[in-house]
Design an enzyme around this catalytic site. Structure first.
Site, PDB file in Angstrom:
ATOM      1  N   CYS A 348      -4.985 120.652  49.089  1.00  0.00           N
ATOM      2  CA  CYS A 348      -5.998 120.595  50.078  1.00  0.00           C
ATOM      3  C   CYS A 348      -6.862 119.317  50.312  1.00  0.00           C
ATOM      4  O   CYS A 348      -7.022 118.781  51.228  1.00  0.00           O
ATOM      5  CB  CYS A 348      -7.188 121.610  49.814  1.00  0.00           C
ATOM      6  SG  CYS A 348      -7.057 122.752  48.308  1.00  0.00           S
ATOM      7  N   ARG A 377       0.595 122.670  37.828  1.00  0.00           N
ATOM      8  CA  ARG A 377      -0.640 123.073  37.011  1.00  0.00           C
ATOM      9  C   ARG A 377      -0.315 123.450  35.625  1.00  0.00           C
ATOM     10  O   ARG A 377       0.695 124.022  35.325  1.00  0.00           O
ATOM     11  CB  ARG A 377      -1.132 124.515  37.696  1.00  0.00           C
ATOM     12  CG  ARG A 377      -1.552 124.280  39.244  1.00  0.00           C
ATOM     13  CD  ARG A 377      -2.304 125.513  39.696  1.00  0.00           C
ATOM     14  NE  ARG A 377      -2.615 125.308  41.080  1.00  0.00           N
ATOM     15  CZ  ARG A 377      -3.051 125.963  41.814  1.00  0.00           C
ATOM     16  NH1 ARG A 377      -3.121 127.339  41.528  1.00  0.00           N
ATOM     17  NH2 ARG A 377      -3.424 125.787  43.149  1.00  0.00           N
ATOM     18  N   GLN A 395       3.891 125.727  47.415  1.00  0.00           N
ATOM     19  CA  GLN A 395       3.354 126.856  48.317  1.00  0.00           C
ATOM     20  C   GLN A 395       3.790 126.715  49.470  1.00  0.00           C
ATOM     21  O   GLN A 395       3.953 125.474  49.953  1.00  0.00           O
ATOM     22  CB  GLN A 395       1.819 126.532  48.080  1.00  0.00           C
ATOM     23  CG  GLN A 395       1.362 126.944  46.804  1.00  0.00           C
ATOM     24  CD  GLN A 395      -0.372 126.370  46.896  1.00  0.00           C
ATOM     25  OE1 GLN A 395      -0.511 125.258  47.259  1.00  0.00           O
ATOM     26  NE2 GLN A 395      -1.038 127.473  46.266  1.00  0.00           N
ATOM     27  N   ASP A 397       1.726 126.118  51.917  1.00  0.00           N
ATOM     28  CA  ASP A 397       0.296 126.196  52.059  1.00  0.00           C
ATOM     29  C   ASP A 397       0.036 125.713  53.430  1.00  0.00           C
ATOM     30  O   ASP A 397       0.719 125.060  54.261  1.00  0.00           O
ATOM     31  CB  ASP A 397      -0.045 125.256  50.934  1.00  0.00           C
ATOM     32  CG  ASP A 397      -1.528 125.164  50.536  1.00  0.00           C
ATOM     33  OD1 ASP A 397      -2.227 126.204  51.155  1.00  0.00           O
ATOM     34  OD2 ASP A 397      -2.123 124.193  50.032  1.00  0.00           O
ATOM     35  N   HIS A 399      -3.836 124.359  55.899  1.00  0.00           N
ATOM     36  CA  HIS A 399      -5.149 124.329  55.987  1.00  0.00           C
ATOM     37  C   HIS A 399      -5.588 124.345  57.385  1.00  0.00           C
ATOM     38  O   HIS A 399      -4.977 123.450  57.978  1.00  0.00           O
ATOM     39  CB  HIS A 399      -5.715 123.175  55.027  1.00  0.00           C
ATOM     40  CG  HIS A 399      -5.639 123.422  53.632  1.00  0.00           C
ATOM     41  ND1 HIS A 399      -4.370 122.924  53.181  1.00  0.00           N
ATOM     42  CD2 HIS A 399      -6.510 123.930  52.592  1.00  0.00           C
ATOM     43  CE1 HIS A 399      -4.470 123.144  51.657  1.00  0.00           C
ATOM     44  NE2 HIS A 399      -5.576 123.898  51.768  1.00  0.00           N
ATOM     45  N   LYS A 479     -12.420 134.769  49.235  1.00  0.00           N
ATOM     46  CA  LYS A 479     -10.914 135.028  49.778  1.00  0.00           C
ATOM     47  C   LYS A 479     -10.399 136.309  49.994  1.00  0.00           C
ATOM     48  O   LYS A 479     -10.988 137.198  49.496  1.00  0.00           O
ATOM     49  CB  LYS A 479     -10.035 134.134  48.733  1.00  0.00           C
ATOM     50  CG  LYS A 479      -9.985 134.782  47.351  1.00  0.00           C
ATOM     51  CD  LYS A 479      -9.083 134.065  46.583  1.00  0.00           C
ATOM     52  CE  LYS A 479      -9.097 134.759  45.080  1.00  0.00           C
ATOM     53  NZ  LYS A 479      -8.224 134.003  44.233  1.00  0.00           N
ATOM     54  N   HIS A 525      -8.208 128.112  53.861  1.00  0.00           N
ATOM     55  CA  HIS A 525      -7.168 127.855  52.850  1.00  0.00           C
ATOM     56  C   HIS A 525      -6.124 128.969  53.275  1.00  0.00           C
ATOM     57  O   HIS A 525      -6.752 129.990  53.080  1.00  0.00           O
ATOM     58  CB  HIS A 525      -7.338 127.613  51.567  1.00  0.00           C
ATOM     59  CG  HIS A 525      -8.350 126.570  51.169  1.00  0.00           C
ATOM     60  ND1 HIS A 525      -8.165 125.463  50.176  1.00  0.00           N
ATOM     61  CD2 HIS A 525      -9.748 126.578  51.418  1.00  0.00           C
ATOM     62  CE1 HIS A 525      -9.151 124.835  50.131  1.00  0.00           C
ATOM     63  NE2 HIS A 525     -10.255 125.239  50.934  1.00  0.00           N
TER      64      HIS A 525
END
Length: 652
Positions: A348, A377, A395, A397, A399, A479, A525
């Site tokens: 992000c 991570r 991911q 992912d 945004h 979320k 997100h």
RNA sequence: GCUGCUGUAGCUCAGAGGUAGAGCACUCCCUUGGUAAGGGAGAGGUCGAGAGUUCAAUUCUCUCCAGCAGCACCA
């Protein structure tokens, strides 16, 4: 029977009603109906509430008496009573053990104990034996209501500190309900059975021992938890244990090895070495997602792996997640201090930095920015689990930079997007959870009010009523979690959709509105699969390794029956490959039985066997995984058919 | 990270205070076989890593690493 002259009218499921003195118990009602019902009765429903046979009824009500045939109530009761009987057994064997809580869970129960010595697997057998003795005693279950002070004094006198704490934690000044299974006592809401002999002594099993923190708090003592399962009958227990055995065969870690998809090793804990077969699944899935995202109005970007701590400090992640980041220190030439970087744990902040390049107009919104971002991570060692919870992952992912009034549309649009993708991948249903503000969070309460309201309204508008998951939101916003389950029913969050008013603020992202002034975008997100790693793990378990043809890493093996067919086998393979099918030849010096077995075990969806006949007729003998019979088809037809099957669903 | 358990051949597992075994897989030979294991031979292990006890440790003890189950965590 109560002396009260007042009477109550009880209505039965068949619509008839009878009148009783107020304070009548369901046990008395059952006895009034028949002696056999009095014996068989286990509990009642009073105005829909699950009711102990000993609890008095003071008002007119609808009542149903339950027996073991009422599966839902029976399971609830026996599992609850088993928990108490197990605790009693443990305290009878090891009297210095302190008891805590023992709730009913799916298929069974657990009970947490505080005891200096660890329980061993052999102890489970001892406890089971003792439990059966207790069941055979047919001790009555009794209950009383005590006032709090008396209960607290009782538990202090009995040296049960956890119970003292539990009583103290009961809100208000309500009295507390106490239960006895024979001489053995526990604090409990109830309801319970009438006596221990009502427990099915042949339909339970103690499963495992594990640690668990008192009150779920890692700062408090670790207790020993014993898990048990129980059913209303022996056959159901057997079926459950059989199901577990079958589920173990679907474990993605086992299938990953057997199908030669990936491996993991000590030198890189929590990270995956993808083998050619596994990587084929991965890239096929990624290609599919890339097409889906392009269609869905996303732009794709790519951002750095190693990023200076300064950016993480600004985003707030350094503060909150420093311990969970892989730190990379570099000795820069001429620099006084080492440069401290982190491998990116998420994408992000980098996406915000792209957004901030140049001036953005309200006309650019919503801007949907996607990245198949590789993240690292440092997850706690105990959290790692096969490829489902790892330290290195990617991911799908994205945004979405949007205005506040675009949140609803974008949320609905995403839910539709995800639903389509999941359907293509074989998941027709999934759980949706709504997680609201956690205790530790960034942003004001007003901002949270706004974000939660917007997200929940948008979700409902999209026709989804989520399960509530209080206090489980991200630190920057509420979320939605899209949850799939693994082979043995464990929940895994895959997709997610999060509303974030905080990060654009912290990193100072702005756009120019229609009014010519600067405004703050909202950041949404979202991830659909979540991580490719976890999703592939779920896919493997869901399909027991037999992936849909287009995703199967090995689609077709062409096997020769005699070596004289070898040349034709190679020709068939080339034909299929040219048509976009993943085909390989098996012209080893082995019998066809052997080849069929090996490739069946390897979960290859289609085996084409080729012998003299096929060579002469230019056909193949088709055998599909899981089927016994075969079918002879012309090479031309098979190629057409398999080429179509190999086409991803979005390209059909 | 915490509690408990586990770590022996590529895989699944046996084993004992005196430096190791099975089945499958692998290699080679025979076999050309019609839809879930044809036969024979061979090769393969620093017994997770380090330290300690012992004449002797893969076996006993300790520390570490990794895995499994659960808890806690999951941006």
């Amino acid at each position: 029977m109560a002396l009260d002259s007042k009477s109550v009218s009880l209505t039965f499921p068949d619509g008839n009603s009878r009148s009783y003195a107020a304070g009548v118990t369901p046990a008395q009602v059952a006895a009034d109906i028949s002696t056999s019902l009095a014996k068989k009765a286990i509990s009642a429903s009073v105005n829909g509430q699950h009711w102990d046979l000993q609890w008095p009824i003071e008002q007119d009500a609808e009542i149903a008496i339950h027996t073991m045939k009422d599966e839902a109530q029976a399971n609830e009761l026996i599992r609850h009573d088993f928990a108490h009987v197990m605790a009693r057994a443990v305290q009878e064997i090891w009297p210095d053990t302190k008891v805590t809580i023992g709730p009913v869970i799916e298929n069974g129960w657990y009970y947490d104990f505080d005891r200096a010595e660890p329980f061993t697997p052999e102890d489970l057998g001892l406890i089971e034996k003792k439990m059966k003795e207790i069941i055979n005693k047919r001790d009555p279950v009794t209950t009383e209501i005590w006032d709090r002070e008396r209960a607290i004094a009782f538990y202090k006198a009995n040296n049960e500190p956890y119970k003292v704490e539990l009583v103290e934690a009961i809100p208000g000044d309500e009295p507390v309900r106490m239960y006895w299974h024979g001489h053995w006592q526990d604090l409990c809401r109830g309801p319970h059975l009438q006596h221990t002999g009502q427990l099915p002594g042949d339909a339970f099993k103690l499963m495992s021992i594990a640690g668990a923190y008192w009150r779920g708090d890692s700062n408090r003592p670790m207790l020993q938890r014993i898990y048990g399962v129980a059913f209303t009958g022996k056959e159901k227990l057997k079926a459950y244990l059989h199901m577990l055995e079958e589920a173990a065969k679907r474990d993605h870690r086992k299938l990953g090895r057997e199908m030669d998809l990936f491996h993991m090793q000590e030198e890189a804990p929590g990270q995956i070495f993808w083998h050619p077969n596994g990587w084929t699944i991965y890239t096929t899935l990624q290609d599919y997602m890339r097409r889906a995202q392009h269609r869905g109005g996303y732009v794709e970007v790519n951002t750095p792996q190693v990023v200076d701590r300064k950016l993480w400090e600004r985003s707030g992640h350094w503060d909150k997640y420093q311990e969970n980041m892989f730190i990379v220190e570099v000795d820069e030439e001429h620099a006084r201090e080492k440069a401290v970087n982190a491998l990116k744990p998420m994408n992000c902040p980098c996406h915000v930095e792209i957004f901030k390049q140049g001036l953005k107009s309200y006309r650019d919104l919503p801007l949907r920015m996607a990245e198949f971002g590789s993240c690292a991570r440092y997850e706690p060692s105990g959290a790692l689990h096969g490829i489902m919870r790892v330290r290195g992952f990617a991911q799908d992912d994205a945004h979405i930079f949007a205005t506040e009034d675009q949140i609803g549309d974008e949320c609905a649009r995403f839910i539709g997007f995800l639903t389509d993708v999941y359907k293509d991948l074989g998941f027709d249903s999934f759980k949706v959870k709504f997680s609201d503000r956690p205790e530790q969070r960034a942003g004001s309460d007003e901002v949270w009010d706004k974000a939660e309201e917007a997200l929940l309204t948008a979700t409902r508008a999209a026709g989804v009523e989520p399960e509530l998951n209080p206090g489980e939101g991200a630190f920057y916003g509420p979320k939605l979690e899209f949850v799939l389950t693994d082979a043995i029913g464990r929940d895994w969050q895959c997709g997610t959709f999060q509303v974030d008013f905080v990060l654009p603020e912290r990193l100072d992202a702005t756009y120019i509105g229609a009014d010519g002034a600067k405004h703050r975008p909202v950041m949404l997100h979202r991830a659909c699969l979540g991580s490719f790693e976890r999703f592939i793990g779920i896919l493997i378990e869901e399909h027991a390794g037999k992936l849909p043809f287009w995703l199967a890493p090995r689609q077709v093996v062409v096997a020769s029956i005699t070596s004289e067919a070898d040349d034709y086998v190679l020709e068939v393979v080339e034909t299929l490959k040219a048509a976009g099918v993943r085909a390989e030849a098996d012209i080893r010096n082995e019998k066809i039985n052997y080849k069929v077995r090996e490739h069946s075990v390897g979960k290859v969806p289609v085996i084409l066997a080729v012998g003299h006949r096929e060579v002469e007729e230019r056909t193949v003998s088709v055998r599909r995984l899981g089927e016994k019979q075969t079918r002879v088809q012309s090479l031309e037809d098979v190629t057409k058919e398999l080429a179509r099957a190999a086409t991803p669903p979005d390209l059909l």
